[in-house]
Design a protein around this motif. Structure first.
Motif, PDB file in Angstrom:
ATOM      1  N   THR A   1      49.115  67.782  -7.766  1.00 46.89           N
ATOM      2  CA  THR A   1      50.287  66.930  -7.953  1.00 46.89           C
ATOM      3  C   THR A   1      51.532  67.633  -7.438  1.00 46.89           C
ATOM      4  N   GLN A   2      52.363  66.872  -6.726  1.00 47.38           N
ATOM      5  CA  GLN A   2      53.599  67.408  -6.172  1.00 47.38           C
ATOM      6  C   GLN A   2      54.769  66.550  -6.622  1.00 47.38           C
TER       7      GLN A   2
ATOM      8  N   ARG B   1      57.897  71.293  -6.141  1.00 49.45           N
ATOM      9  CA  ARG B   1      56.964  71.776  -7.153  1.00 49.45           C
ATOM     10  C   ARG B   1      55.548  71.280  -6.903  1.00 49.45           C
ATOM     11  N   CYS B   2      54.599  72.095  -7.337  1.00 42.99           N
ATOM     12  CA  CYS B   2      53.193  71.795  -7.116  1.00 42.99           C
ATOM     13  C   CYS B   2      52.365  72.270  -8.301  1.00 42.99           C
ATOM     14  N   SER B   3      51.475  71.398  -8.762  1.00 40.35           N
ATOM     15  CA  SER B   3      50.496  71.790  -9.782  1.00 40.35           C
ATOM     16  C   SER B   3      49.116  71.676  -9.176  1.00 40.35           C
TER      17      SER B   3
ATOM     18  N   SER C   1      43.067  71.861 -11.880  1.00 44.08           N
ATOM     19  CA  SER C   1      42.741  72.750 -12.987  1.00 44.08           C
ATOM     20  C   SER C   1      41.631  73.717 -12.585  1.00 44.08           C
TER      21      SER C   1
ATOM     22  N   GLN D   1      54.561  81.716  -7.664  1.00 40.21           N
ATOM     23  CA  GLN D   1      53.490  81.095  -8.427  1.00 40.21           C
ATOM     24  C   GLN D   1      53.606  81.563  -9.867  1.00 40.21           C
TER      25      GLN D   1
ATOM     26  N   ASN E   1      50.522  79.792 -14.973  1.00 41.73           N
ATOM     27  CA  ASN E   1      49.596  78.655 -15.064  1.00 41.73           C
ATOM     28  C   ASN E   1      49.136  78.189 -13.678  1.00 41.73           C
TER      29      ASN E   1
ATOM     30  N   SER F   1      50.783  77.010 -11.235  1.00 42.53           N
ATOM     31  CA  SER F   1      51.666  76.095 -10.534  1.00 42.53           C
ATOM     32  C   SER F   1      52.593  76.889  -9.619  1.00 42.53           C
TER      33      SER F   1
ATOM     34  N   SER G   1      45.563  73.400  -2.923  1.00 41.23           N
ATOM     35  CA  SER G   1      44.974  74.392  -3.829  1.00 41.23           C
ATOM     36  C   SER G   1      43.517  74.632  -3.447  1.00 41.23           C
TER      37      SER G   1
END
Lengths: 114, 114
Positions: free
Chosen positions: B5-6, B22-24, B27, B68, B71, B73, B93
């Motif tokens: 997700t961005q 931002r980037c997640s 998992s 980074q 977590n 992200s 990722s």
């Protein structure tokens, strides 16, 4: 330095016809090879990859690619094009180093004609 | 499972301003890479991070920086924006470093500099 060449910035095929997208790479050693697809306003999706072993690689959505070391090529094919295959396709290479830096080609836009 | 997700999805900035993207990652994925995709071109590698450390940097000026978090992200920062920074910024990722699983990309942040 690594580089990727994709012959043909735009390819048009008829629905049901063979899809052939060409990719050649330049690398001092055989790299890892990838094909990604990008639909409008979206990120890239991995279609298939070659890392080692069998040189004919099968991917998602009926696509496959063959690694030919002697020709430094990794062409993408699909026996029968579907309208939903219309998208931008990127060939990419990555050196066999400790990190995953991936070099992308300029892309080929595929159009499918009904 | 959520993909990469961005945020934000779109952004308009003025020349000279600063921007943070931002980037997640997915998992369990420990590696995050950033790419810049100018319209009509293939993505260009900016950074790779793994376990909070920079592991690779592309040919971009020092105005570009990233980090980074614990977590996994990540943030991409660009200072003193130029018109030429207008592009789609993609976060990708991967599970580990150097294993070439192939990236999973987010849908990107479309940055427009006016």
């Amino acid at each position: 330095a690594q580089s990727v060449t994709q012959l043909g910035s735009h390819v048009s095929v008829s629905e049901g016809a063979l899809v052939l997208l060409r990719c050649n790479y330049s690398s001092s050693v055989p790299p890892y090879l990838f094909w990604y697809v990008q639909y409008p306003n979206q990120g890239l999706q991995l279609l298939l990859k070659y890392t080692t072993g069998a040189t004919l690689v099968k991917g998602i959505n009926g696509f496959e690619a063959e690694f030919k070391k002697s020709e430094t090529s990794f062409h993408l094919t699909k026996p029968s094009a579907h309208m939903s295959d219309a998208a931008e396709y990127f060939c990419a290479v990555s050196e066999r180093t400790s990190y995953d830096k991936v070099i992308f080609g300029p892309g080929t836009s595929l159009s499918v004609i009904p | 499972d959520a993909g990469v997700t961005q945020s934000p999805t779109h952004l308009i900035k003025t020349r000279g301003q600063h921007v943070t993207l931002r980037c997640s990652p997915i998992s369990g994925h420990k590696s995050v890479s950033w790419y810049q995709q100018v319209l009509g071109q293939g993505p260009q590698f900016i950074f790779q991070y793994y376990e909070k450390e920079e592991r690779g940097r592309g040919n971009f000026p020092d105005r570009f920086s990233a980090r980074q978090f614990p977590n996994y992200s990540s943030e991409l920062n660009v200072n003193a924006l130029l018109l030429g920074d207008s592009a789609l910024y993609l976060c990708a990722s991967s599970l580990e470093l150097g294993r070439h699983y192939g990236y999973t990309f987010g849908s990107g942040t479309r940055l427009t500099v006016v």
